[in-house]
Design a protein around this motif. Structure first.
Motif, mmCIF file in Angstrom:
data_model
loop_
_atom_site.group_PDB
_atom_site.id
_atom_site.type_symbol
_atom_site.label_atom_id
_atom_site.label_comp_id
_atom_site.label_asym_id
_atom_site.label_seq_id
_atom_site.Cartn_x
_atom_site.Cartn_y
_atom_site.Cartn_z
ATOM 1 N N VAL A 228 0.781 -1.269 -0.167
ATOM 2 C CA VAL A 228 -0.044 -0.043 0.021
ATOM 3 C C VAL A 228 0.690 1.337 -0.163
ATOM 4 O O VAL A 228 0.519 2.273 -0.510
ATOM 5 N N ARG A 229 2.100 1.196 0.672
ATOM 6 C CA ARG A 229 3.000 2.359 0.516
ATOM 7 C C ARG A 229 3.361 2.556 -0.928
ATOM 8 O O ARG A 229 3.319 3.789 -1.481
ATOM 9 N N LYS A 230 3.856 1.534 -1.459
ATOM 10 C CA LYS A 230 3.853 1.716 -3.120
ATOM 11 C C LYS A 230 3.129 2.251 -3.989
ATOM 12 O O LYS A 230 3.158 2.988 -5.071
ATOM 13 N N TYR A 231 1.659 1.843 -3.556
ATOM 14 C CA TYR A 231 0.647 2.317 -4.105
ATOM 15 C C TYR A 231 0.266 3.749 -3.953
ATOM 16 O O TYR A 231 -0.323 4.649 -4.837
ATOM 17 N N GLY A 232 0.872 4.501 -2.952
ATOM 18 C CA GLY A 232 0.785 5.779 -2.633
ATOM 19 C C GLY A 232 0.126 6.034 -1.352
ATOM 20 O O GLY A 232 -0.211 7.043 -0.975
ATOM 21 N N PHE A 233 -0.269 5.076 -0.558
ATOM 22 C CA PHE A 233 -0.749 5.209 0.741
ATOM 23 C C PHE A 233 0.325 5.824 1.735
ATOM 24 O O PHE A 233 1.602 5.456 1.731
ATOM 25 N N SER A 234 -0.114 6.807 2.541
ATOM 26 C CA SER A 234 0.667 6.882 3.886
ATOM 27 C C SER A 234 0.134 6.514 4.945
ATOM 28 O O SER A 234 -0.961 7.003 5.354
ATOM 29 N N LEU A 235 0.737 5.430 5.651
ATOM 30 C CA LEU A 235 0.064 4.684 6.637
ATOM 31 C C LEU A 235 0.353 5.456 8.046
ATOM 32 O O LEU A 235 -0.220 5.306 9.125
ATOM 33 N N THR A 236 1.010 6.438 7.703
ATOM 34 C CA THR A 236 1.363 7.635 8.992
ATOM 35 C C THR A 236 0.139 8.433 9.259
ATOM 36 O O THR A 236 0.021 9.426 10.019
ATOM 37 N N LEU A 238 -3.311 8.384 8.360
ATOM 38 C CA LEU A 238 -4.683 7.751 7.901
ATOM 39 C C LEU A 238 -5.778 8.740 7.640
ATOM 40 O O LEU A 238 -6.912 8.167 7.150
ATOM 41 N N MET A 239 -5.609 9.768 7.970
ATOM 42 C CA MET A 239 -6.754 10.769 7.715
ATOM 43 C C MET A 239 -6.730 11.323 6.455
ATOM 44 O O MET A 239 -7.606 11.845 5.684
ATOM 45 N N GLY A 240 -5.666 11.014 5.607
ATOM 46 C CA GLY A 240 -5.232 11.496 4.397
ATOM 47 C C GLY A 240 -5.924 10.726 3.224
ATOM 48 O O GLY A 240 -6.762 9.851 3.583
ATOM 49 N N SER A 241 -5.814 10.940 1.798
ATOM 50 C CA SER A 241 -6.333 10.382 0.970
ATOM 51 C C SER A 241 -5.322 9.925 0.101
ATOM 52 O O SER A 241 -4.200 10.728 -0.070
ATOM 53 N N ALA A 242 -5.568 9.055 -1.060
ATOM 54 C CA ALA A 242 -4.799 8.465 -1.722
ATOM 55 C C ALA A 242 -5.393 8.160 -3.037
ATOM 56 O O ALA A 242 -6.642 7.889 -3.072
ATOM 57 N N GLY A 243 -4.484 8.339 -4.150
ATOM 58 C CA GLY A 243 -4.988 8.191 -5.584
ATOM 59 C C GLY A 243 -4.109 7.097 -6.018
ATOM 60 O O GLY A 243 -3.044 6.959 -5.831
ATOM 61 N N PRO A 244 -4.704 6.522 -7.200
ATOM 62 C CA PRO A 244 -3.923 5.386 -8.005
ATOM 63 C C PRO A 244 -2.906 5.891 -8.986
ATOM 64 O O PRO A 244 -2.611 5.282 -9.662
ATOM 65 N N ASP A 245 -2.342 7.321 -8.739
ATOM 66 C CA ASP A 245 -1.229 7.724 -9.778
ATOM 67 C C ASP A 245 -0.258 6.779 -9.969
ATOM 68 O O ASP A 245 0.014 6.377 -10.948
ATOM 69 N N ALA A 246 0.554 6.299 -9.026
ATOM 70 C CA ALA A 246 1.604 5.639 -8.925
ATOM 71 C C ALA A 246 1.297 4.148 -9.452
ATOM 72 O O ALA A 246 2.190 3.682 -10.260
ATOM 73 N N PHE A 247 0.255 3.595 -9.026
ATOM 74 C CA PHE A 247 -0.290 2.163 -9.623
ATOM 75 C C PHE A 247 -0.540 2.447 -11.265
ATOM 76 O O PHE A 247 -0.009 1.620 -11.883
ATOM 77 N N VAL A 248 -1.033 3.362 -11.553
ATOM 78 C CA VAL A 248 -1.438 3.350 -13.009
ATOM 79 C C VAL A 248 -0.091 3.553 -13.897
ATOM 80 O O VAL A 248 0.001 3.041 -14.842
ATOM 81 N N ASP A 249 0.797 4.493 -13.398
ATOM 82 C CA ASP A 249 2.027 4.593 -14.188
ATOM 83 C C ASP A 249 2.647 3.423 -14.171
ATOM 84 O O ASP A 249 3.445 2.933 -15.185
#
Ligand SMILES: NC(=O)C1=CN([C@@H]2O[C@H](COP(=O)(O)OP(=O)(O)OC[C@H]3O[C@@H](n4cnc5c(N)ncnc54)[C@H](O)[C@@H]3O)[C@@H](O)[C@H]2O)C=CC1
Ligand SMILES: Nc1nc(=O)c2c([nH]1)NC[C@@H]1CN(c3ccc(C(=O)N[C@@H](CCC(=O)O)C(=O)O)cc3)CN21
Length: 293
Positions: A228-236, A238-249
């Motif tokens: 999930v970190r590679k996907y772009g999540f920041s696990l530190t 959790l209130m933030g949001s994540a998009g699939p930018d890195a996944f799609v690239d």
């Protein structure tokens, strides 16, 4: 750098043909996204247990009114009778939204009616009889928590061959995943299994991290910290949001490095954020130079 330029182009191509998913409750969000979603975009309409036939039909009409292509879902185990299947397909045909459907087994642990699996719905013959021409089925790049791998592969082969035997066009949408490597390996395997139908890779649209991980847990989607970190999540955060930018690239680069995987597209699970997802696709397409169709 040439490689980056080329990868951007294939990411743009993936985004240009990207399909979206909505529930019956997302009609206001679809209205909000007016103008952002290119005409001809496929919009899947889920078959949730807490929505009724007319809610689903209303969502399909809202999609059609915006020159988009509805792909209503049918959940085999949630159908209480063959008559219910017939009624829904009949209503869809009436409003002009029965050309494409997506058939899933359904989460209930046991069938509520005569259809135990997606294959049962296909075999009923009701789809073609109501004018369906394209039938989507599921794919699981990371497996399914309650269904064995060999059962999943056999089901996929059987569904795709039965759909073809009925003269209909099969396609696959994969369960959402965070690991592009697992997805590409799965497509490779599908091709060696003789499944040559177009595959749309399912990925979550931008959403709150907590919400995404909640859905992942609910649907048994693997989400360990590294992935999930590679996907772009920041696990530190959790209130933030994540998009699939890195996944799609990442996916685009892998597909480019491996031609011969056949037709591969993208499908965004919007999880209540149709407008947010539509905006993200529009921005990403602009940023990567993708042209509107
Ligand atoms: N990938 C997606 O986007 C979605 C997936 N699902 C869930 O995926 C599961 C299976 O659906 P399909 O992939 O279409 O399989 P399917 O209908 O092709 O069935 C494959 C095999 O698994 C069995 N099966 C079907 N549903 C099951 C369940 N809930 N629990 C245990 N065994 C089941 C069937 O009897 C069959 O032997 C269901 O839980 C479904 O609700 C539901 C909605 C969307
Ligand atoms: N196994 C499985 N079952 C599913 O039902 C399923 C998957 N996989 N994979 C992803 C898609 C997308 N799904 C969904 C399901 C619910 C909402 C949704 O917005 N539900 C709510 C809000 C619930 C909440 O906020 O927690 C609703 O209003 O019903 C969106 C997408 C269903 N899907």
């Amino acid at each position: 750098m040439a490689t980056i330029g080329t990868t951007n182009e294939s990411a743009a191509r993936l985004l240009a043909g990207c399909s979206l998913e909505m529930t019956g409750k997302d009609v206001p969000a679809l209205v909000e996204a007016e103008g952002l979603i290119p005409a001809g975009t496929r919009v899947n309409v889920t078959f949730l247990g807490n929505e009724d036939l007319e809610t689903r039909v209303a969502a399909v009409r809202a999609v059609l009114e915006r020159s988009l292509l509805p792909v209503p879902h049918l959940s085999a185990r949630r159908l209480r009778s063959a008559a219910e299947l017939d009624e829904y397909l009949g209503r869809l045909a009436e409003v002009g939204g029965a050309e494409r459907v997506f058939v899933v087994g359904g989460d209930p642990a046991a069938a509520e009616g005569p259809f135990d699996s997606a294959l049962d719905v296909v075999r009923s013959g009701a789809l073609g009889a109501h004018g369906v021409r394209e039938v989507g089925v599921t794919g699981y790049p990371e497996g399914h928590p309650d269904i064995a791998e060999d059962v999943l592969w056999a089901a996929l082969r059987d569904k795709v061959s039965e759909i073809g035997a009925q003269g209909l066009q099969a396609s696959v949408i994969t369960q959402f995943a965070f690991d592009a490597d697992a997805v590409v390996s799965w497509i490779r395997r599908a091709r060696t299994e003789g499944v040559n139908a177009p595959v749309r890779v399912g990925v979550p649209g931008p959403a709150g991290v907590k919400r995404l991980l909640g859905f992942a847990r609910r649907f048994g989607v693997r989400s360990n910290a590294t992935i999930v970190r590679k996907y772009g999540f920041s696990l530190t955060n959790l209130m933030g949001s994540a998009g699939p930018d890195a996944f799609v690239d990442d996916l685009a680069a892998r597909l480019e490095a491996e031609p011969g995987l056949g037709e591969v597209g993208l499908h965004l699970y919007t999880f209540g954020g149709v407008a947010t997802s539509a905006r993200w696709v529009a921005e990403r397409r602009g940023a990567t130079g993708g042209d509107a169709r």
